[in-house]
Design a protein around this motif. Sequence first.
Motif, short mmCIF file in Angstrom:
data_model
loop_
_atom_site.label_atom_id
_atom_site.label_comp_id
_atom_site.label_asym_id
_atom_site.label_seq_id
_atom_site.Cartn_x
_atom_site.Cartn_y
_atom_site.Cartn_z
N LEU A 101 0.82 -1.21 0.00
CA LEU A 101 0.00 0.00 0.00
C LEU A 101 0.86 1.26 0.00
O LEU A 101 0.52 2.24 -0.66
CB LEU A 101 -0.97 -0.01 1.19
CG LEU A 101 -2.05 -1.09 1.11
CD1 LEU A 101 -2.84 -1.16 2.42
CD2 LEU A 101 -2.98 -0.87 -0.07
N ILE A 102 1.98 1.23 0.70
CA ILE A 102 2.91 2.37 0.66
C ILE A 102 3.43 2.56 -0.76
O ILE A 102 3.50 3.69 -1.26
CB ILE A 102 4.07 2.18 1.66
CG1 ILE A 102 3.58 2.32 3.09
CG2 ILE A 102 5.21 3.18 1.37
CD1 ILE A 102 4.60 1.94 4.16
N GLU A 103 3.79 1.46 -1.41
CA GLU A 103 4.28 1.55 -2.79
C GLU A 103 3.23 2.17 -3.70
O GLU A 103 3.55 2.97 -4.59
CB GLU A 103 4.71 0.18 -3.29
CG GLU A 103 5.98 -0.31 -2.60
CD GLU A 103 6.29 -1.78 -2.83
OE1 GLU A 103 5.46 -2.50 -3.45
OE2 GLU A 103 7.36 -2.22 -2.38
N LYS A 104 1.96 1.85 -3.48
CA LYS A 104 0.89 2.45 -4.27
C LYS A 104 0.79 3.95 -3.97
O LYS A 104 0.58 4.76 -4.88
CB LYS A 104 -0.46 1.77 -4.00
CG LYS A 104 -0.51 0.33 -4.47
CD LYS A 104 -0.28 0.23 -5.96
CE LYS A 104 -0.35 -1.20 -6.42
NZ LYS A 104 0.00 -1.34 -7.84
N PHE A 162 1.39 7.53 -6.48
CA PHE A 162 0.54 8.73 -6.55
C PHE A 162 1.23 9.95 -5.95
O PHE A 162 0.59 10.93 -5.61
CB PHE A 162 -0.80 8.47 -5.88
CG PHE A 162 -1.65 7.50 -6.63
CD1 PHE A 162 -2.21 7.84 -7.85
CD2 PHE A 162 -1.87 6.22 -6.15
CE1 PHE A 162 -2.98 6.95 -8.57
CE2 PHE A 162 -2.64 5.31 -6.85
CZ PHE A 162 -3.20 5.67 -8.07
N ASN A 163 2.56 9.85 -5.83
CA ASN A 163 3.38 10.97 -5.36
C ASN A 163 3.00 11.49 -3.98
O ASN A 163 3.13 12.68 -3.69
CB ASN A 163 3.36 12.12 -6.37
CG ASN A 163 3.91 11.70 -7.70
OD1 ASN A 163 4.95 11.04 -7.76
ND2 ASN A 163 3.23 12.06 -8.77
N VAL A 170 6.87 2.99 10.52
CA VAL A 170 7.98 2.05 10.68
C VAL A 170 8.30 1.38 9.35
O VAL A 170 9.47 1.28 8.96
CB VAL A 170 7.68 1.00 11.78
CG1 VAL A 170 8.67 -0.15 11.74
CG2 VAL A 170 7.67 1.66 13.15
N VAL A 171 7.26 0.93 8.63
CA VAL A 171 7.50 0.27 7.34
C VAL A 171 8.09 1.27 6.36
O VAL A 171 9.03 0.94 5.62
CB VAL A 171 6.20 -0.38 6.80
CG1 VAL A 171 6.42 -0.95 5.41
CG2 VAL A 171 5.72 -1.48 7.75
N TRP A 172 7.59 2.50 6.34
CA TRP A 172 8.14 3.54 5.45
C TRP A 172 9.62 3.74 5.74
O TRP A 172 10.44 3.79 4.83
CB TRP A 172 7.36 4.84 5.64
CG TRP A 172 7.79 5.96 4.75
CD1 TRP A 172 8.96 6.68 4.82
CD2 TRP A 172 7.09 6.51 3.63
NE1 TRP A 172 9.00 7.63 3.84
CE2 TRP A 172 7.87 7.55 3.08
CE3 TRP A 172 5.86 6.23 3.05
CZ2 TRP A 172 7.47 8.30 1.99
CZ3 TRP A 172 5.44 6.98 1.96
CH2 TRP A 172 6.24 8.00 1.43
N LYS A 173 9.99 3.87 7.03
CA LYS A 173 11.39 4.10 7.40
C LYS A 173 12.28 2.93 6.97
O LYS A 173 13.41 3.14 6.52
CB LYS A 173 11.51 4.32 8.92
CG LYS A 173 10.86 5.58 9.41
CD LYS A 173 11.58 6.81 8.93
CE LYS A 173 10.95 8.06 9.52
NZ LYS A 173 11.43 9.27 8.88
N GLU A 174 11.78 1.71 7.10
CA GLU A 174 12.55 0.54 6.66
C GLU A 174 12.75 0.56 5.15
O GLU A 174 13.82 0.24 4.64
CB GLU A 174 11.88 -0.76 7.11
CG GLU A 174 12.03 -1.04 8.58
CD GLU A 174 13.48 -1.13 9.04
OE1 GLU A 174 14.28 -1.83 8.39
OE2 GLU A 174 13.81 -0.49 10.06
#
Length: 93
Positions: free
Chosen positions: A17-20, A24-25, A48-52
Amino acid sequence: MTMGDASAAYIRLVQHLIEKCLLFNMNQEECVETLSRHANIKPVITTVVWKELEKENKGFFEAYSREMGNRRSRAQEAEAEHIILQMINASDC
């Protein structure tokens, strides 16, 4: 399915979901807000997932941050949120 398998699958879902959101910038704040609001993912998990992801893909995120200076219009933001919501609903989070 073990607890570890479920946790790993959940982290993979959040990463997807972060990749999606990146497609979308969205910046980190927008992504955290969108996933919290539409997928009931706790902001701390997304952060946390974004930081990793940033650690693992430093060059990408440096370039991405530079490009974020060219912000999209509010209409594009609304469209992106709508599409993310549709994707989340389709995945039955």
